[in-house]
Design a protein around this motif. Structure first.
Motif, mmCIF file in Angstrom:
data_model
loop_
_atom_site.group_PDB
_atom_site.id
_atom_site.type_symbol
_atom_site.label_atom_id
_atom_site.label_comp_id
_atom_site.label_asym_id
_atom_site.label_seq_id
_atom_site.Cartn_x
_atom_site.Cartn_y
_atom_site.Cartn_z
ATOM 1 N N ALA A 154 0.835 -1.214 0.000
ATOM 2 C CA ALA A 154 0.000 0.000 0.000
ATOM 3 C C ALA A 154 0.866 1.258 0.000
ATOM 4 O O ALA A 154 0.538 2.253 -0.670
ATOM 5 C CB ALA A 154 -0.919 -0.015 1.219
ATOM 6 N N MET A 155 1.972 1.239 0.741
ATOM 7 C CA MET A 155 2.883 2.382 0.763
ATOM 8 C C MET A 155 3.498 2.617 -0.615
ATOM 9 O O MET A 155 3.613 3.754 -1.076
ATOM 10 C CB MET A 155 3.981 2.150 1.806
ATOM 11 C CG MET A 155 3.504 2.180 3.245
ATOM 12 S SD MET A 155 4.797 1.674 4.400
ATOM 13 C CE MET A 155 6.115 2.822 3.997
ATOM 14 N N PHE A 156 3.907 1.532 -1.276
ATOM 15 C CA PHE A 156 4.509 1.656 -2.597
ATOM 16 C C PHE A 156 3.508 2.222 -3.598
ATOM 17 O O PHE A 156 3.869 3.048 -4.452
ATOM 18 C CB PHE A 156 5.027 0.304 -3.061
ATOM 19 C CG PHE A 156 6.444 0.016 -2.655
ATOM 20 C CD1 PHE A 156 7.428 -0.158 -3.620
ATOM 21 C CD2 PHE A 156 6.801 -0.051 -1.325
ATOM 22 C CE1 PHE A 156 8.743 -0.401 -3.257
ATOM 23 C CE2 PHE A 156 8.106 -0.299 -0.949
ATOM 24 C CZ PHE A 156 9.087 -0.470 -1.916
ATOM 25 N N GLU A 157 2.274 1.781 -3.518
ATOM 26 C CA GLU A 157 1.264 2.295 -4.435
ATOM 27 C C GLU A 157 0.997 3.776 -4.179
ATOM 28 O O GLU A 157 0.829 4.560 -5.111
ATOM 29 C CB GLU A 157 -0.022 1.484 -4.285
ATOM 30 C CG GLU A 157 0.098 0.044 -4.787
ATOM 31 C CD GLU A 157 -1.172 -0.750 -4.550
ATOM 32 O OE1 GLU A 157 -2.085 -0.210 -3.867
ATOM 33 O OE2 GLU A 157 -1.254 -1.897 -5.025
ATOM 34 N N HIS A 158 0.986 4.149 -2.911
ATOM 35 C CA HIS A 158 0.688 5.539 -2.565
ATOM 36 C C HIS A 158 1.791 6.488 -3.027
ATOM 37 O O HIS A 158 1.513 7.572 -3.576
ATOM 38 C CB HIS A 158 0.491 5.668 -1.053
ATOM 39 C CG HIS A 158 0.228 7.069 -0.594
ATOM 40 N ND1 HIS A 158 -1.012 7.680 -0.739
ATOM 41 C CD2 HIS A 158 1.045 7.995 -0.002
ATOM 42 C CE1 HIS A 158 -0.942 8.907 -0.258
ATOM 43 N NE2 HIS A 158 0.286 9.136 0.201
ATOM 44 N N PHE A 159 3.049 6.089 -2.813
ATOM 45 C CA PHE A 159 4.177 6.962 -3.155
ATOM 46 C C PHE A 159 4.753 6.665 -4.542
ATOM 47 O O PHE A 159 5.744 7.282 -4.943
ATOM 48 C CB PHE A 159 5.282 6.822 -2.110
ATOM 49 C CG PHE A 159 4.910 7.351 -0.753
ATOM 50 C CD1 PHE A 159 4.829 8.721 -0.523
ATOM 51 C CD2 PHE A 159 4.619 6.482 0.284
ATOM 52 C CE1 PHE A 159 4.475 9.211 0.732
ATOM 53 C CE2 PHE A 159 4.267 6.959 1.543
ATOM 54 C CZ PHE A 159 4.188 8.335 1.762
ATOM 55 N N THR A 160 4.132 5.731 -5.255
ATOM 56 C CA THR A 160 4.574 5.306 -6.596
ATOM 57 C C THR A 160 6.035 4.877 -6.621
ATOM 58 O O THR A 160 6.769 5.159 -7.562
ATOM 59 C CB THR A 160 4.339 6.430 -7.649
ATOM 60 O OG1 THR A 160 5.171 7.563 -7.341
ATOM 61 C CG2 THR A 160 2.872 6.838 -7.674
ATOM 62 N N TRP A 161 6.459 4.208 -5.589
ATOM 63 C CA TRP A 161 7.809 3.643 -5.552
ATOM 64 C C TRP A 161 7.845 2.381 -6.412
ATOM 65 O O TRP A 161 6.853 1.675 -6.558
ATOM 66 C CB TRP A 161 8.209 3.287 -4.123
ATOM 67 C CG TRP A 161 8.393 4.483 -3.226
ATOM 68 C CD1 TRP A 161 8.758 5.737 -3.605
ATOM 69 C CD2 TRP A 161 8.207 4.520 -1.809
ATOM 70 N NE1 TRP A 161 8.828 6.562 -2.524
ATOM 71 C CE2 TRP A 161 8.495 5.852 -1.391
ATOM 72 C CE3 TRP A 161 7.842 3.578 -0.853
ATOM 73 C CZ2 TRP A 161 8.422 6.238 -0.071
ATOM 74 C CZ3 TRP A 161 7.767 3.970 0.479
ATOM 75 C CH2 TRP A 161 8.054 5.290 0.853
ATOM 76 N N LYS A 162 9.001 2.088 -6.962
ATOM 77 C CA LYS A 162 9.137 0.936 -7.852
ATOM 78 C C LYS A 162 10.203 -0.054 -7.412
ATOM 79 O O LYS A 162 10.213 -1.197 -7.882
ATOM 80 C CB LYS A 162 9.457 1.415 -9.274
ATOM 81 C CG LYS A 162 8.391 2.313 -9.888
ATOM 82 C CD LYS A 162 7.065 1.589 -10.035
ATOM 83 C CE LYS A 162 6.018 2.486 -10.682
ATOM 84 N NZ LYS A 162 4.695 1.803 -10.785
ATOM 85 N N SER A 163 11.097 0.329 -6.527
ATOM 86 C CA SER A 163 12.197 -0.569 -6.155
ATOM 87 C C SER A 163 12.480 -0.477 -4.661
ATOM 88 O O SER A 163 12.195 0.542 -4.027
ATOM 89 C CB SER A 163 13.468 -0.213 -6.943
ATOM 90 O OG SER A 163 13.877 1.119 -6.666
#
Length: 233
Positions: A154-163
């Motif tokens: 969920a954090m990755f989706e929110h901040f659009t992180w990829k790696s």
């Protein structure tokens, strides 16, 4: 101390229909706890809470006798051997624990084969989610590591992180750090996730890891994951 009592009181909720209809008044409860006080869930810390829960259940169900039997689970095989050595006529009606992954795996497999319910505040590793076969009779009362992995997603989706880079300190014995981040690694297939294993006794050179992994957006360390897990005894 309340969180130690909850697994035992949870038993009364699960088996309430059985308690109403069953003809037996003897309920045999086998509890696996380590004697080693370095664990937050050791016998010295948890047993008083279980005894308190026993008194609560006795007051609520006066016609039933919850017979508690404590067994040591310090070593990986002691718990499952203790369960296996019991005669067929002395199989417990309920098992509480073990908490640690390797101890829980053997006990839960055997208990599920015998159709004995197991309630544990541990066994948080990803493999224990398989409820169709070998872990069918396990109920976990704490969030599993997969739940933590869902938070990361969920954090990755929110901040659009990829790696991300996972730092895992692996002691090759209890492997608590490995199991902690295992769920994160397997649940994030859509992202570029790499891991670095830090072996016990080997100097940890953070500068070298910085140079090797420049550009990684998120770092997650399981170097102190045992402290994290101790919050869920």
């Amino acid at each position: 101390m309340a969180r130690f009592i909850e697994p035992f009181l949870f038993f009364s909720v699960i088996f309430n229909p059985v308690l109403a209809d069953s003809l037996t008044e003897e309920i045999d409860v086998l509890v696996f706890l380590p004697q080693n006080n370095s664990f937050l869930f050791s016998h010295a810390r948890v047993a008083p809470a279980i005894r308190y829960a026993q008194d609560r259940l006795r007051a609520e169900y006066p016609g039933f006798h919850f017979n508690i039997h404590f067994e040591n689970s310090d070593s990986a095989n002691h718990a499952v051997f203790t369960l296996a050595d019991r005669p067929c006529g002395q199989k417990p009606d309920l098992i509480l624990g073990p908490v640690r992954e390797y101890e829980a795996a053997g006990v839960v497999r055997l208990a599920s084969h015998w159709k004995i319910p197991v309630i544990s505040a541990g066994a948080l590793a990803t493999a224990f989610k398989n409820k169709e076969t070998e872990y069918s009779h396990l109920t976990r009362v704490a969030p599993s590591y997969v739940k933590m992995a869902e938070t990361f997603t969920a954090m990755f989706e929110h901040f659009t992180w990829k790696s991300a880079l996972l730092l895992i300190e692996d002691d090759m014995r209890e492997r608590d750090c490995y199991f902690t981040l295992e769920g994160v690694y397997h649940l994030m297939d859509d992202y570029n996730v790499e891991f670095e294993i830090i072996h016990e006794g080997v100097p940890f050179k953070v500068e070298d890891i910085f140079k090797t992994n420049q550009g990684t957006e998120v770092w997650t360390s399981a170097r102190s994951c045992w402290k994290m897990k101790s919050a869920f005894p």
